[in-house]
Motif scaffolding. Structure first.
Motif, short mmCIF file in Angstrom:
data_model
loop_
_atom_site.label_atom_id
_atom_site.label_comp_id
_atom_site.label_asym_id
_atom_site.label_seq_id
_atom_site.Cartn_x
_atom_site.Cartn_y
_atom_site.Cartn_z
N ASP A 110 0.83 -1.21 0.00
CA ASP A 110 0.00 0.00 0.00
C ASP A 110 0.87 1.26 0.00
O ASP A 110 0.58 2.22 -0.72
CB ASP A 110 -0.94 0.01 1.21
N ILE A 111 1.92 1.25 0.79
CA ILE A 111 2.82 2.41 0.86
C ILE A 111 3.52 2.62 -0.48
O ILE A 111 3.60 3.75 -0.98
CB ILE A 111 3.85 2.22 2.00
N VAL A 112 4.00 1.54 -1.09
CA VAL A 112 4.70 1.65 -2.37
C VAL A 112 3.77 2.16 -3.46
O VAL A 112 4.15 3.02 -4.26
CB VAL A 112 5.33 0.29 -2.77
N VAL A 113 2.54 1.67 -3.48
CA VAL A 113 1.57 2.12 -4.49
C VAL A 113 1.29 3.61 -4.31
O VAL A 113 1.26 4.37 -5.29
CB VAL A 113 0.27 1.29 -4.41
N GLU A 114 1.10 4.05 -3.07
CA GLU A 114 0.81 5.46 -2.81
C GLU A 114 1.98 6.35 -3.23
O GLU A 114 1.79 7.38 -3.87
CB GLU A 114 0.48 5.68 -1.34
N LYS A 115 3.20 5.94 -2.89
CA LYS A 115 4.38 6.74 -3.27
C LYS A 115 4.55 6.75 -4.78
O LYS A 115 4.95 7.77 -5.35
CB LYS A 115 5.63 6.21 -2.57
#
Length: 91
Positions: free
Chosen positions: A49-54
């Motif tokens: 989720d963090i990687v997708v958001e970044k």
């Protein structure tokens, strides 16, 4: 990711111990391993989720830059393409 590696390592150790054990103790070890794997899956989902958001933020910034400086972006793309072409031809 280091947390995920630790959890997976713990689960692997528990499964090895469960394979060497029988009866109620083996069932308990398998249950603990399953819980460890569930925690690892949750941590991986959080990282994803963090990687997708970044990635979305970076893509938006890149899109804005290209719209604001189209000729500079074309020049950079051409330069990168040229360098990649040189590297590919060397091999």
């Amino acid at each position: 990711m280091s947390d995920v590696k630790v959890v997976l390592s713990d689960a692997e150790d528990l499964l090895k111990a469960a394979a060497a054990t029988t009866g109620e103790k083996a069932a308990e070890l398998r249950e603990r391993a399953a819980q460890s794997l569930k925690r690892a899956k949750e941590k991986v989902q959080d990282v994803q989720d963090i990687v997708v958001e970044k990635s979305k933020i970076v893509a938006r910034a890149t899109d804005d830059y290209v719209h604001d400086h189209p000729w500079k972006a074309v020049g950079i793309a051409a330069g990168v393409g040229f360098l990649i072409g040189l590297l590919v031809n060397r091999k």
